[in-house]
Design an enzyme around this catalytic site. Structure first.
Site, PDB file in Angstrom:
ATOM      1  N   LYS A   1      74.963  88.191  35.719  1.00 18.51           N
ATOM      2  CA  LYS A   1      75.844  86.861  35.604  1.00 18.51           C
ATOM      3  C   LYS A   1      75.903  86.116  34.240  1.00 18.51           C
ATOM      4  CE  LYS A   1      76.317  86.192  40.538  1.00 18.51           C
ATOM      5  NZ  LYS A   1      76.198  85.354  41.714  1.00 18.51           N
TER       6      LYS A   1
ATOM      7  N   ASP B   1      81.349  81.494  42.638  1.00 21.99           N
ATOM      8  CA  ASP B   1      80.027  81.060  43.185  1.00 21.99           C
ATOM      9  C   ASP B   1      80.382  79.527  44.092  1.00 21.99           C
ATOM     10  OD1 ASP B   1      78.434  83.295  43.264  1.00 21.99           O
ATOM     11  OD2 ASP B   1      77.589  82.662  41.482  1.00 21.99           O
TER      12      ASP B   1
END
Length: 294
Positions: free
Chosen positions: A77, A113
């Site tokens: 990420k 997220d």
């Protein structure tokens, strides 16, 4: 890597993927493929293992092969953040990219997220973050940092950060304070007495560590610190049953939710970025339910 040949081998052709290292455990295909089918989209979602250091190369190959988008999981990420052409402002603030949309050959990076966390809290508890005092375990890691920053941006009542490395939690607290706003943010020591004191002034407990995935993992919290009034969000999920944290929380009457709900809403947000339309949430939820039972 020959992904163009791999993509053509599938029927429908592979046009979406999740990358990680390792990646075989991912249940994202079981969630996204039923959604694609339900929407009549001629594409398939696959897993692709990508080694550390090769994310930018992988993105270029996906674009060359006509892929529409990619999900990015551990440990990529942060690397993905520097591998896109256009970075969404929220992804920049959260410090990570977990969703790539490929449009006209350009790489657009997003982070689902934080928004997925907000949707999960709303669905599971009927609550908005701005009305809650939040404590995050594992606030120094990627997921914990994203949830902490998102909670602060959304104006939570109080934000308490807990991490094995206190310095990492303090770094996140400093980043949040630099964003401005009036959020009351503090760092809590990871010991039983400090946690008991902090939990007495907490509404929502978030586990952003990996503890709980294995049956013999150590306990995160002193059991006597949990109260029926707590909302407990464990970002971990276990196919074999609930995590120890959620089991302890249920025992005292607290409301709980596990990481599958977060995975669902993250996936739905990715779908929306790729196709600019609402995701078939219940189809995706059923796909995940079946995947966990396999």
């Amino acid at each position: 890597m020959g992904w163009d040949a791999v993509a053509r081998r599938f029927t429908p052709p592979a046009r979406l993927a999740v990358i990680g290292d390792p990646i075989g455990h991912s249940r994202s295909p079981q969630m996204h493929n039923p959604a694609l089918q339900a929407c009549g989209i001629d594409a398939q979602y696959i897993r692709v293992q990508v080694p550390v250091g090769r994310v930018a190369e992988a993105f270029r190959q996906f674009a060359a092969c006509g892929f529409l988008g990619v999900n990015i999981t551990i440990p990529h990420k942060f690397e993905a953040l520097d591998a896109v052409d256009e970075l969404d402002p929220l992804a920049r603030q959260l410090g990570a990219v977990n969703t790539l949309a490929i449009r006209d050959g350009k790489l657009h990076g997003y982070n689902s997220d934080g928004p997925g966390f907000l949707r999960s809290v709303k669905e599971a508890f009927g609550a908005d973050i701005q009305d809650l005092r939040v404590l995050i375990l594992g606030a120094g890691g990627g997921a914990g940092r994203a949830v902490a920053v998102q909670s602060a941006l959304s104006g939570c009542q109080k934000l308490q950060l807990v991490n094995r490395s206190q310095a990492k939690a303090e770094a996140v607290a400093s980043e949040i304070q630099a964003l401005g706003g009036n959020v009351d943010v503090s760092v809590v020591l990871w010991d039983d007495d400090s946690l008991r004191d902090a939990l007495a002034n907490t509404d929502l407990i978030v586990n952003a560590t990996s503890l709980g995935m294995k049956p013999n993992d150590s306990k995160l919290l002193p059991a006597d610190a949990l109260q029926a009034s707590h909302l407990v969000f464990d970002m971990v999920y276990r196919a074999g049953g609930e995590t120890p944290l959620l089991a302890d929380a249920r025992q005292v009457g607290a409301r709980t939710v596990d990481g599958l709900t977060l995975l669902l809403h993250q996936g739905a947000i990715s779908f929306e970025h790729w196709f600019d339309r609402p995701a078939p949430l219940e189809v995706m939820r059923e796909g995940l339910r079946k995947a966990v039972m396999e």
